[in-house]
Write an enzyme that holds these catalytic residues in place. Structure first.
Site, PDB file in Angstrom:
ATOM      1  N   CYS A  81      -1.950   2.569  -2.159  1.00  0.00           N
ATOM      2  CA  CYS A  81      -0.606   2.568  -2.740  1.00  0.00           C
ATOM      3  C   CYS A  81      -0.644   3.117  -4.174  1.00  0.00           C
ATOM      4  CB  CYS A  81       0.003   1.176  -2.633  1.00  0.00           C
ATOM      5  SG  CYS A  81       1.788   1.239  -2.642  1.00  0.00           S
ATOM      6  N   HIS A 174      -1.004  -1.230   2.304  1.00  0.00           N
ATOM      7  CA  HIS A 174      -1.870  -2.260   1.691  1.00  0.00           C
ATOM      8  C   HIS A 174      -2.818  -2.856   2.730  1.00  0.00           C
ATOM      9  CE1 HIS A 174      -0.113  -2.925  -2.399  1.00  0.00           C
ATOM     10  NE2 HIS A 174       0.874  -2.234  -1.849  1.00  0.00           N
ATOM     11  N   GLU A 176      -5.472  -4.415   2.328  1.00  0.00           N
ATOM     12  CA  GLU A 176      -6.069  -5.679   1.858  1.00  0.00           C
ATOM     13  C   GLU A 176      -5.190  -6.886   2.189  1.00  0.00           C
ATOM     14  OE1 GLU A 176      -4.402  -3.587   0.103  1.00  0.00           O
ATOM     15  OE2 GLU A 176      -3.253  -4.648  -1.450  1.00  0.00           O
TER      16      GLU A 176
HETATM   17  N1  GLN Z   1       5.611   2.109  -6.563  1.00  0.00           N
HETATM   18  C1  GLN Z   1       4.349   1.751  -7.150  1.00  0.00           C
HETATM   19  C2  GLN Z   1       3.900   2.798  -8.150  1.00  0.00           C
HETATM   20  O1  GLN Z   1       4.566   3.754  -8.369  1.00  0.00           O
HETATM   21  C3  GLN Z   1       3.297   1.546  -6.095  1.00  0.00           C
HETATM   22  C4  GLN Z   1       3.617   0.343  -5.253  1.00  0.00           C
HETATM   23  C5  GLN Z   1       2.424  -0.392  -4.742  1.00  0.00           C
HETATM   24  O2  GLN Z   1       1.284  -0.163  -5.163  1.00  0.00           O
HETATM   25  N2  GLN Z   1       2.687  -1.347  -3.895  1.00  0.00           N
HETATM   26  O3  GLN Z   1       2.859   2.670  -8.704  1.00  0.00           O
END
Ligand code: GLN
Length: 196
Positions: A81, A174, A176
């Protein structure tokens, strides 16, 4: 020789990654300094907020050492992410002062699925895994461009959500939080840090 996997622990969902790695019997350390970074054989960049992580990487003096470990030492990295965003070579809808580590040829659009309402869960078919993996997407980035050498391991609606490039694996979800260590195991196996 004992191998150590680091989890970048400046901000975000690092504790859950450490727990998954420990469940696999891996020596795991939280990384907040350049000295700690110098001692790891692979690194997880967790989810969280990529703009904040970028700022903290700079403030804690870890940004340039991390660039060098990725590009000069070919440190295996797993980015999830916000970690995917940090590892990209282009960030769309980022902050102007946000850094990217250019670990792989990939453009990431921050919050590409929309803002708060755009969190969702779906089962993913992943190349290398023999049964579906539960994908949890939280304000996830959309992968808008990948280079030819990037391997797509899973897609949602025709868009890549899991990619591999040399020792670099990035997920827009995610893993994890899925209660399932198979993806971490696959990355560690690719990196030669675990057998099987
Ligand atoms: N939207 C977040 C960002 O721009 C990422 C979201 C996440 O890691 N769950 O960093």
């Amino acid at each position: 020789m004992s191998r150590t996997v680091g989890v970048l622990a400046l901000q975000g969902a690092f504790a859950a990654h450490s727990a998954v790695l420990r469940s696999l019997g891996i020596d795991t350390v939280e990384v907040r300094t350049a000295e700690q970074l110098a001692c790891v054989d692979a690194l997880v960049l967790p989810g969280g907020e990529s703009t904040t992580m970028s700022m903290l990487l700079e403030r804690f003096g870890v940004l340039e050492p991390l660039r060098s470990r990725i590009h000069d030492d070919r440190l295996p990295v797993l980015g999830t992410c916000a970690g995917l965003i940090l590892l990209a070579d282009e960030i769309l809808d980022g902050r102007a002062d946000q850094h990217c580590l250019k670990a792989l040829p990939l453009s990431a659009r921050r919050n590409g699925y929309g803002r708060q309402l755009a969190s969702f869960e779906t089962d993913l078919d992943i190349i290398g895994l023999d049964a579906p993996f539960h994908g949890i997407f939280i304000r996830a980035p959309i992968v808008e461009r990948i280079g030819d050498a990037v391997e797509v391991l899973a897609e949602v609606d025709g868009q890549p959500v899991l990619c591999r490039y040399e020792g670099v694996t990035v997920a827009s979800f995610h893993p994890e939080l899925a209660g399932d260590a198979r993806l971490h195991r696959q990355w560690l196996s690719d990196a030669g840090l675990i057998t099987g």
